[in-house]
Design an enzyme around this catalytic site. Structure first.
Site, PDB file in Angstrom:
ATOM      1  N   CYS A  12      54.862   6.600 -38.817  1.00 26.91           N
ATOM      2  CA  CYS A  12      54.623   7.877 -39.513  1.00 26.91           C
ATOM      3  C   CYS A  12      55.075   9.087 -38.703  1.00 26.91           C
ATOM      4  O   CYS A  12      55.273  10.165 -39.254  1.00 26.91           O
ATOM      5  CB  CYS A  12      53.146   8.044 -39.849  1.00 26.91           C
ATOM      6  SG  CYS A  12      52.639   6.990 -41.189  1.00 26.91           S
TER       7      CYS A  12
HETATM    8  N1  CO8 Z   1      38.359   0.426 -54.843  1.00 28.51           N
HETATM    9  C1  CO8 Z   1      37.008   0.515 -54.808  1.00 28.51           C
HETATM   10  N2  CO8 Z   1      36.287   0.369 -53.686  1.00 28.51           N
HETATM   11  C2  CO8 Z   1      36.961   0.124 -52.534  1.00 28.51           C
HETATM   12  C3  CO8 Z   1      38.366   0.016 -52.511  1.00 28.51           C
HETATM   13  C4  CO8 Z   1      39.082   0.184 -53.720  1.00 28.51           C
HETATM   14  N3  CO8 Z   1      40.413   0.113 -53.780  1.00 28.51           N
HETATM   15  N4  CO8 Z   1      38.751  -0.208 -51.239  1.00 28.51           N
HETATM   16  C5  CO8 Z   1      37.644  -0.269 -50.485  1.00 28.51           C
HETATM   17  N5  CO8 Z   1      36.554  -0.073 -51.265  1.00 28.51           N
HETATM   18  C6  CO8 Z   1      35.140  -0.067 -50.858  1.00 28.51           C
HETATM   19  C7  CO8 Z   1      34.921  -0.931 -49.653  1.00 28.51           C
HETATM   20  O1  CO8 Z   1      34.695  -2.275 -50.028  1.00 28.51           O
HETATM   21  C8  CO8 Z   1      33.685  -0.303 -49.048  1.00 28.51           C
HETATM   22  O2  CO8 Z   1      32.544  -0.767 -49.740  1.00 28.51           O
HETATM   23  P1  CO8 Z   1      31.128  -0.998 -48.967  1.00 28.51           P
HETATM   24  O3  CO8 Z   1      30.750   0.362 -48.472  1.00 28.51           O
HETATM   25  O4  CO8 Z   1      30.246  -1.546 -50.049  1.00 28.51           O
HETATM   26  O5  CO8 Z   1      31.449  -1.957 -47.864  1.00 28.51           O
HETATM   27  C9  CO8 Z   1      33.837   1.187 -49.372  1.00 28.51           C
HETATM   28  O6  CO8 Z   1      34.771   1.259 -50.464  1.00 28.51           O
HETATM   29  C10 CO8 Z   1      34.380   2.007 -48.225  1.00 28.51           C
HETATM   30  O7  CO8 Z   1      35.550   1.358 -47.662  1.00 28.51           O
HETATM   31  P2  CO8 Z   1      36.319   1.914 -46.403  1.00 28.51           P
HETATM   32  O8  CO8 Z   1      35.349   2.150 -45.300  1.00 28.51           O
HETATM   33  O9  CO8 Z   1      37.504   1.054 -46.116  1.00 28.51           O
HETATM   34  O10 CO8 Z   1      36.856   3.296 -47.009  1.00 28.51           O
HETATM   35  P3  CO8 Z   1      37.221   4.631 -46.284  1.00 28.51           P
HETATM   36  O11 CO8 Z   1      36.321   5.694 -46.737  1.00 28.51           O
HETATM   37  O12 CO8 Z   1      37.430   4.456 -44.814  1.00 28.51           O
HETATM   38  O13 CO8 Z   1      38.671   4.953 -46.915  1.00 28.51           O
HETATM   39  C11 CO8 Z   1      41.003   4.783 -46.303  1.00 28.51           C
HETATM   40  C12 CO8 Z   1      39.745   4.026 -46.741  1.00 28.51           C
HETATM   41  C13 CO8 Z   1      41.426   5.682 -47.432  1.00 28.51           C
HETATM   42  C14 CO8 Z   1      42.097   3.757 -46.008  1.00 28.51           C
HETATM   43  C15 CO8 Z   1      40.706   5.640 -45.050  1.00 28.51           C
HETATM   44  O14 CO8 Z   1      40.057   4.870 -44.074  1.00 28.51           O
HETATM   45  C16 CO8 Z   1      41.945   6.229 -44.419  1.00 28.51           C
HETATM   46  O15 CO8 Z   1      42.727   6.917 -45.043  1.00 28.51           O
HETATM   47  N6  CO8 Z   1      42.127   6.011 -43.114  1.00 28.51           N
HETATM   48  C17 CO8 Z   1      43.260   6.568 -42.372  1.00 28.51           C
HETATM   49  C18 CO8 Z   1      44.457   5.775 -42.694  1.00 28.51           C
HETATM   50  C19 CO8 Z   1      45.693   6.323 -42.056  1.00 28.51           C
HETATM   51  O16 CO8 Z   1      45.909   7.475 -41.870  1.00 28.51           O
HETATM   52  N7  CO8 Z   1      46.565   5.437 -41.731  1.00 28.51           N
HETATM   53  C20 CO8 Z   1      47.821   5.838 -41.214  1.00 28.51           C
HETATM   54  C21 CO8 Z   1      48.721   4.745 -41.597  1.00 28.51           C
HETATM   55  S1  CO8 Z   1      50.291   5.227 -41.964  1.00 28.51           S
HETATM   56  C22 CO8 Z   1      51.365   4.981 -40.621  1.00 28.51           C
HETATM   57  O17 CO8 Z   1      51.078   5.154 -39.476  1.00 28.51           O
HETATM   58  C23 CO8 Z   1      52.711   4.495 -40.978  1.00 28.51           C
HETATM   59  C24 CO8 Z   1      52.729   3.040 -41.047  1.00 28.51           C
HETATM   60  C25 CO8 Z   1      54.029   2.567 -41.542  1.00 28.51           C
HETATM   61  C26 CO8 Z   1      54.182   2.664 -43.018  1.00 28.51           C
HETATM   62  C27 CO8 Z   1      54.773   1.434 -43.613  1.00 28.51           C
HETATM   63  C28 CO8 Z   1      54.801   1.411 -45.127  1.00 28.51           C
HETATM   64  C29 CO8 Z   1      53.970   0.370 -45.833  1.00 28.51           C
END
Ligand code: CO8
Length: 375
Positions: free
Chosen positions: A156
């Site tokens: 990224c």
């Molecule tokens: N629908 C409904 N519920 C869901 C879903 C869904 N799709 N997904 C998870 N849940 C539930 C989980 O089961 C969990 O339930 P429970 O509390 O009962 O256990 C609850 O929602 C909360 O789950 P999370 O803790 O996982 O949710 P978050 O609030 O942390 O949100 C995110 C998830 C959005 C992924 C968040 O953590 C985030 O954005 N983190 C930062 C990510 C980031 O910036 N990453 C950078 C990566 S990009 C990069 O560096 C480039 C890589 C190369 C790219 C290549 C291309 C593919």
């Protein structure tokens, strides 16, 4: 050392897009099919049923509402859930080159520069569609640029690291005009069957033209005041796809050959580091956050950007302080902060300063402080 100016930016947006509702419908259809196939094992308590996704969760957790993709049919087909991107013959332009050329033309037009005047091309992105020849050399060929080109990847953070490489090349005298492009086809490496991450990414390409200050024709561009890069190894965002995969047949097609992340850990570890990184960079330039008219932040997660901006500014950020494009584009990896810059930089006045900052896998953080020039 000569000053370096960002004299043009360009953006290529694919014509197809997918809303959260459409993505969730395809995902949930696939979940129903899988749970139906495993009905007996689920009833016997031997297999956990797969959980459904929801648009409400996606928007609340990430701020993403839709994303552009190079192909939507393949992604939305529950039997497939992979974009359809037909192979092209070696005589045809590759898809990443094609996207880059669209974006590059916009940057060149804004800078009033002809492609033949460019003497260096950098492709900086998360995923390259082939090992070689470099996509940058193909772009150089089709655009008719002079000099040389190469590809680089810092996930990224590729674009800000690419700007630093371009600025260094200009300041050292290796190049006069550098075209830096970010053709991101994130849908190609996204597991659309992973509930935790199927909504995160989209596709787009950005281009940035950097010139030696005395050569610029567009006078109201952005001078590069300073660049600051940081990396620290982490396995929390990883993709093990690579040319050695065939050396172990058992691993081919396994899920670690696609994007995987521990999103919560990334969020918790990267946000404070980003705020610290930008504050330290500004301090080294004898500036403070209050000197910044705009923060063009990496577009991965709305809550993440609000947290970083709040930490830096010491107050609630407005939409003007830190513009958001991820609602429409999702995370386009290295292209995200440049899309924000491209769409939200023309309204600043001469002398106004801002910072472009990207962060992601590595971990990696890159910041570029810029200042609007007099028209
Ligand atoms: N629908 C409904 N519920 C869901 C879903 C869904 N799709 N997904 C998870 N849940 C539930 C989980 O089961 C969990 O339930 P429970 O509390 O009962 O256990 C609850 O929602 C909360 O789950 P999370 O803790 O996982 O949710 P978050 O609030 O942390 O949100 C995110 C998830 C959005 C992924 C968040 O953590 C985030 O954005 N983190 C930062 C990510 C980031 O910036 N990453 C950078 C990566 S990009 C990069 O560096 C480039 C890589 C190369 C790219 C290549 C291309 C593919």
């Amino acid at each position: 050392m000569p000053d370096v100016v960002i004299s043009g930016t360009g953006l290529y947006t694919p014509s197809e897009s997918i809303s959260n509702d459409e993505l969730v419908e395809a995902f949930n259809n696939w979940v129903d099919q899988e749970n139906d196939l495993n009905r007996e094992a689920i009833a016997a308590g031997e297999v956990e049923p797969l959980a459904k996704s929801s648009s409400e969760f996606i928007e609340k957790a990430s701020g993403i509402v839709s994303r552009y993709v190079v192909n939507r049919d393949g992604v939305l087909d529950p039997q497939r859930m992979i974009p359809r991107i037909p192979d092209r013959s070696n005589d045809q332009m590759s898809i990443q080159c094609e996207m880059a050329i669209h974006a590059a033309r916009g940057a060149l037009a804004q800078a009033q520069v002809d492609a033949t005047e460019v003497d260096m091309v950098i492709v900086a992105c998360s995923n390259l569609q082939r090992a070689y020849p470099a996509i940058a050399v193909e772009i150089q060929h089709y655009l008719g640029c002079d000099g040389y080109g190469y590809d680089m990847n810092v996930a990224c953070s590729s674009a800000t690291f690419g700007i630093k490489a371009a600025a260094d090349a200009i300041q050292s005298g290796s190049a006069k005009r550098v075209l830096m492009v970010n053709p991101e086809i994130c849908s190609g490496h996204l597991n659309f069957r992973d509930r935790d991450s199927h909504f995160i990414f989209g596709d787009a390409c950005t281009a940035v033209l950097l010139e030696r200050e005395d050569l610029v024709r567009r006078k109201d561009g952005y001078k590069v005041v300073g660049c600051h890069l940081w990396t620290q190894f982490s396995n929390n965002i990883r993709n093990n796809f690579g040319f050695l995969n065939r050396g172990d047949e058992e691993g081919v097609g396994k899920l670690d050959k696609l994007f995987i992340q521990n999103g919560r850990r990334v969020f918790k570890e990267v946000c404070p580091q980003v705020a610290k990184h930008i504050a330290g960079h500004l301090e080294s330039l004898e500036l403070t956050a209050s000197d910044m008219s705009r923060l063009w932040l990496h577009q991965a997660n709305l809550n993440m950007n609000q947290l970083v901006a709040r930490k830096l500014l010491g107050r609630e950020p407005t939409a003007q302080d830190a513009p958001v494009i991820l609602n429409e584009y999702a995370n386009t990896s290295s292209a995200g902060s440049i899309i924000a810059f491209h769409k939200h930089s023309l309204d600043l006045n001469a002398g106004d300063k801002g910072v472009i900052c990207s962060f992601g896998a590595g971990y990696s953080i890159g910041s570029v402080v810029v200042e609007r020039q007099q028209g």
